[in-house]
Design a protein around this motif. Structure first.
Motif, PDB file in Angstrom:
ATOM      1  N   LYS A  25     -23.537  19.747   3.640  1.00  0.00           N
ATOM      2  CA  LYS A  25     -25.014  19.344   3.370  1.00  0.00           C
ATOM      3  C   LYS A  25     -25.240  19.140   1.790  1.00  0.00           C
ATOM      4  O   LYS A  25     -26.212  18.118   1.695  1.00  0.00           O
ATOM      5  N   GLU A  26     -24.421  19.190   0.900  1.00  0.00           N
ATOM      6  CA  GLU A  26     -24.506  18.030  -0.679  1.00  0.00           C
ATOM      7  C   GLU A  26     -24.193  17.194  -0.146  1.00  0.00           C
ATOM      8  O   GLU A  26     -25.389  15.602  -0.766  1.00  0.00           O
ATOM      9  N   TYR A  27     -23.523  16.677   0.273  1.00  0.00           N
ATOM     10  CA  TYR A  27     -22.820  15.311   0.632  1.00  0.00           C
ATOM     11  C   TYR A  27     -23.715  14.605   1.397  1.00  0.00           C
ATOM     12  O   TYR A  27     -24.061  13.317   1.256  1.00  0.00           O
ATOM     13  N   ASP A  28     -24.246  15.328   3.224  1.00  0.00           N
ATOM     14  CA  ASP A  28     -25.352  14.757   3.302  1.00  0.00           C
ATOM     15  C   ASP A  28     -26.082  14.736   3.292  1.00  0.00           C
ATOM     16  O   ASP A  28     -27.133  13.306   3.190  1.00  0.00           O
ATOM     17  N   ILE A  29     -27.022  15.181   2.159  1.00  0.00           N
ATOM     18  CA  ILE A  29     -28.241  14.724   1.057  1.00  0.00           C
ATOM     19  C   ILE A  29     -27.931  14.153   0.317  1.00  0.00           C
ATOM     20  O   ILE A  29     -29.072  12.821   0.430  1.00  0.00           O
ATOM     21  N   LEU A  30     -26.497  14.347  -0.297  1.00  0.00           N
ATOM     22  CA  LEU A  30     -26.303  12.282  -1.394  1.00  0.00           C
ATOM     23  C   LEU A  30     -27.264  11.433  -0.411  1.00  0.00           C
ATOM     24  O   LEU A  30     -27.611  10.145  -0.353  1.00  0.00           O
ATOM     25  N   LEU A  31     -25.718  11.341   1.228  1.00  0.00           N
ATOM     26  CA  LEU A  31     -26.475  10.628   1.712  1.00  0.00           C
ATOM     27  C   LEU A  31     -27.341   9.721   2.407  1.00  0.00           C
ATOM     28  O   LEU A  31     -27.805   8.550   2.765  1.00  0.00           O
ATOM     29  N   ASP A  32     -28.056  10.555   2.688  1.00  0.00           N
ATOM     30  CA  ASP A  32     -29.907  10.445   2.938  1.00  0.00           C
ATOM     31  C   ASP A  32     -30.547   9.879   1.780  1.00  0.00           C
ATOM     32  O   ASP A  32     -31.003   8.858   2.094  1.00  0.00           O
ATOM     33  N   GLU A  33     -30.075  10.177   1.274  1.00  0.00           N
ATOM     34  CA  GLU A  33     -31.101   8.990  -0.168  1.00  0.00           C
ATOM     35  C   GLU A  33     -31.174   7.674  -0.944  1.00  0.00           C
ATOM     36  O   GLU A  33     -31.638   7.377  -1.022  1.00  0.00           O
TER      37      GLU A  33
ATOM     38  N   VAL B 208     -21.060   8.888  -7.631  1.00  0.00           N
ATOM     39  CA  VAL B 208     -22.259   9.583  -6.573  1.00  0.00           C
ATOM     40  C   VAL B 208     -22.419  10.960  -6.706  1.00  0.00           C
ATOM     41  O   VAL B 208     -20.837  12.725  -5.927  1.00  0.00           O
ATOM     42  N   GLY B 209     -23.278  11.873  -7.157  1.00  0.00           N
ATOM     43  CA  GLY B 209     -23.073  13.304  -7.046  1.00  0.00           C
ATOM     44  C   GLY B 209     -25.153  13.907  -7.548  1.00  0.00           C
ATOM     45  O   GLY B 209     -25.354  13.021  -8.406  1.00  0.00           O
ATOM     46  N   PHE B 210     -24.709  15.529  -7.221  1.00  0.00           N
ATOM     47  CA  PHE B 210     -26.351  15.843  -7.961  1.00  0.00           C
ATOM     48  C   PHE B 210     -25.628  16.072  -9.696  1.00  0.00           C
ATOM     49  O   PHE B 210     -25.046  15.842 -10.048  1.00  0.00           O
ATOM     50  N   PRO B 211     -26.972  16.461 -10.414  1.00  0.00           N
ATOM     51  CA  PRO B 211     -26.605  16.864 -11.232  1.00  0.00           C
ATOM     52  C   PRO B 211     -25.382  17.810 -11.913  1.00  0.00           C
ATOM     53  O   PRO B 211     -25.768  18.930 -10.920  1.00  0.00           O
ATOM     54  N   ASN B 212     -24.951  18.160 -12.447  1.00  0.00           N
ATOM     55  CA  ASN B 212     -23.792  18.875 -13.570  1.00  0.00           C
ATOM     56  C   ASN B 212     -22.387  18.721 -12.210  1.00  0.00           C
ATOM     57  O   ASN B 212     -21.808  20.031 -11.883  1.00  0.00           O
ATOM     58  N   ALA B 213     -22.274  17.604 -10.769  1.00  0.00           N
ATOM     59  CA  ALA B 213     -20.917  17.601 -10.292  1.00  0.00           C
ATOM     60  C   ALA B 213     -19.902  17.253 -11.062  1.00  0.00           C
ATOM     61  O   ALA B 213     -18.962  17.749 -10.184  1.00  0.00           O
ATOM     62  N   GLY B 214     -20.050  17.263 -11.895  1.00  0.00           N
ATOM     63  CA  GLY B 214     -18.545  16.611 -12.664  1.00  0.00           C
ATOM     64  C   GLY B 214     -18.777  15.155 -12.837  1.00  0.00           C
ATOM     65  O   GLY B 214     -17.636  14.787 -13.063  1.00  0.00           O
TER      66      GLY B 214
END
Length: 169
Positions: free
Chosen positions: A93-101, A4-10
């Motif tokens: 913040k990135e983790y929290d956004i992913l978790l919230d989605e 799970v991650g944003f685009p281009n996280a690897g």
């Protein structure tokens, strides 16, 4: 294990390094247009499946980006590996956004076991990594985390060991 991650996280790079899967990898967002599966070989001829889910962006649960098409695939995974790149402005913040989605899509997803992986950590020197660990220890007291670099092959065996333990506990 679902990535799970944003685009281009690897995510695709990690899948390609740990498995024989050949996902499309490029330096632009939304390279992954469909989930990719790979089998991770582990010690003593054991293995587990890893799923590369297309990148999720803020608002995916409401249909933004492509991730909303694939959130249902995350439901099939017993363990979620959150990938956040080392050069992210704010890892928490990135983790929290992913978790919230995930929560907004299906609150039951929060019951799954989670691991935070800081990818692309070959960009960090020892001093910067030590500084980041202080913040991560503060912000992620209940979630294990690990620094890896798929390209430099750093932390990958430790990652497989952690995932194996999580999958078999």
């Amino acid at each position: 294990v679902g990535l799970v991650g944003f685009p281009n996280a690897g995510k695709s790079t990690l899948l390609s390094v740990l498995t024989s899967a050949k996902p499309k990898i490029a330096d632009y967002p939304f390279t992954t247009l469909k989930p990719n599966l790979g089998i991770v070989a582990y010690r003593d001829f054991q293995s587990f499946v890893m799923a590369d889910i297309p990148g999720i962006i803020e608002g995916a649960a409401e249909g933004k980006g492509l991730g909303h098409y694939f959130l249902r695939h995350i439901e099939r995974n017993s363990t979620l590996l959150f990938l956040v790149p080392a050069d992210a402005d704010d890892i928490k913040k990135e983790y929290d956004i992913l978790l919230d989605e995930l929560r907004r899509y299906n609150p039951e997803l929060l019951d799954k076991e989670r691991l935070l992986v800081i990818s692309k950590s070959d960009m960090l020197d020892a001093e910067l990594q030590a500084e980041m660990k202080v913040l991560l220890d503060r912000d992620f007291q209940n979630i294990p985390y690990l620094f890896i670099s798929s390209v430099a092959q750093q932390g990958l065996q430790e990652l497989k060991d952690m995932l194996w333990k999580m999958l078999n506990s």
